[in-house]
Design a protein around this motif. Structure first.
Motif, short mmCIF file in Angstrom:
data_model
loop_
_atom_site.label_atom_id
_atom_site.label_comp_id
_atom_site.label_asym_id
_atom_site.label_seq_id
_atom_site.Cartn_x
_atom_site.Cartn_y
_atom_site.Cartn_z
N LEU A 95 0.82 -1.21 0.00
CA LEU A 95 0.00 0.00 0.00
C LEU A 95 0.86 1.26 0.00
N THR A 96 1.92 1.27 0.79
CA THR A 96 2.79 2.44 0.85
C THR A 96 3.56 2.63 -0.46
N LEU A 97 3.97 1.53 -1.07
CA LEU A 97 4.77 1.60 -2.29
C LEU A 97 3.90 1.70 -3.54
N GLY A 98 2.60 1.59 -3.41
CA GLY A 98 1.74 1.59 -4.58
C GLY A 98 1.97 0.39 -5.46
N CYS A 99 2.30 -0.75 -4.85
CA CYS A 99 2.65 -1.95 -5.60
C CYS A 99 1.42 -2.85 -5.74
N PRO A 100 1.05 -3.23 -6.95
CA PRO A 100 -0.19 -3.99 -7.14
C PRO A 100 -0.03 -5.50 -7.12
N HIS A 140 -9.16 -0.99 -5.21
CA HIS A 140 -8.37 -1.42 -6.36
C HIS A 140 -7.80 -2.83 -6.19
N GLY A 141 -7.47 -3.20 -4.98
CA GLY A 141 -6.99 -4.55 -4.73
C GLY A 141 -5.52 -4.76 -5.07
#
Length: 274
Positions: A95-100, A140-141
């Protein structure tokens, strides 16, 4: 067209890890992946991504005791509480890194363990990870990825084949669980890569590719595979996701060893710019 992410755990190993973000950006990468972020604060890594205009596209959930030889704990009975704690930590980083995407390493099958118990443990743990990621990362998941790994590099690993991964995917039956198709591992175990790509990519169940030359795991233009053909195939099939460059530079940790070996990538980076 295919887009390429630098794996900072293997590439740019002539500089400290935190300096690899800048090195990758200088060489034209727009995204990065790595094995594990947990030695650093998530905010510190997020600041580096932002400073260098990079997207984080993948990292692994905590693998157990990596230094002692563990390679994930998802399939290991009796480690469920540790697995759940690790997934909570991984989702926080994502979540912090914006990693999906988070790769959940299956782990080595414990000696003497009952095969059905190991399989059921793995399925239950991956389901838990998927539901946790979906809940905490709504709306977004986050995709939870399964990766078959060859038994030569990782003897005893639970998950080795593409058909095995896709069968597990169907049984797990969570929409945010996908397959991470590493063409290096697939070539060693199965071969026939173009057919495998044509078979599985149209299913929508592949969320990430990784590459390396076979058999030495160097640059993809070194070894027995025609990656130019495979990249064109992926392009023709409409793949516009990321391809992780998870290889060991042939020049090792020589100064600029990674950069000097990127001749294979330059035409694709130029095409991406154009």
């Amino acid at each position: 067209m295919p887009r390429f992410a630098a794996n900072l755990s293997l590439l740019y190993n002539d500089v400290d890890f935190l300096d690899r973000f800048a090195a990758a950006a200088r060489d034209g990468f727009r995204a990065v992946e790595f094995l594990f972020p947990y030695a650093y604060a998530p905010a510190q890594l997020a600041a580096l991504l932002q400073a260098h205009g990079l997207q984080q596209v993948l990292f692994n959930a905590p693998p157990g005791n990596w230094e002692a030889g563990e390679r994930g704990i998802a399939c290991i009975p009796g480690r469920e509480a540790e697995f759940r704690n690790g997934m909570a930590q991984a989702v926080k980083y994502a979540l912090t890194l914006g990693c999906p995407r988070i790769h959940v390493m299956a782990g080595l099958v414990p000696q003497g363990a009952d095969a059905s118990t190991v399989r059921n443990t793995y399925i239950a743990n991956v389901r838990y990870a998927a539901r946790l990621a979906a809940r905490l990362a709504a709306p977004h998941g986050i995709h939870i990825l399964l990766e078959p790994i060859n038994g030569r590099d990782m003897p005893g690993f639970f998950l080795n084949r593409q058909d095995q991964a896709h069968a597990l995917l169907a049984e797990i039956a969570e929409p945010n669980v996908k397959v991470q198709m590493d063409l290096y591992h697939c070539q060693i175990v199965e071969g026939d890569l173009a057919t495998k790509i044509r078979q599985y990519l149209p299913t929508g169940n592949i969320a990430h590719f990784q590459i390396a030359g076979v058999p030495e795991r160097h640059e993809p233009d070194v070894g027995e595979l025609n990656y130019s053909y495979l990249f064109q195939l992926l392009d023709s099939l409409g793949w516009d996701g990321w391809i992780g460059c998870e290889y060991r530079p042939a020049r090792g940790n020589a100064p600029h060893g990674t950069s000097d070996g990127l001749g294979w990538l330059k035409p694709w980076l130029q095409a991406d710019v154009n």
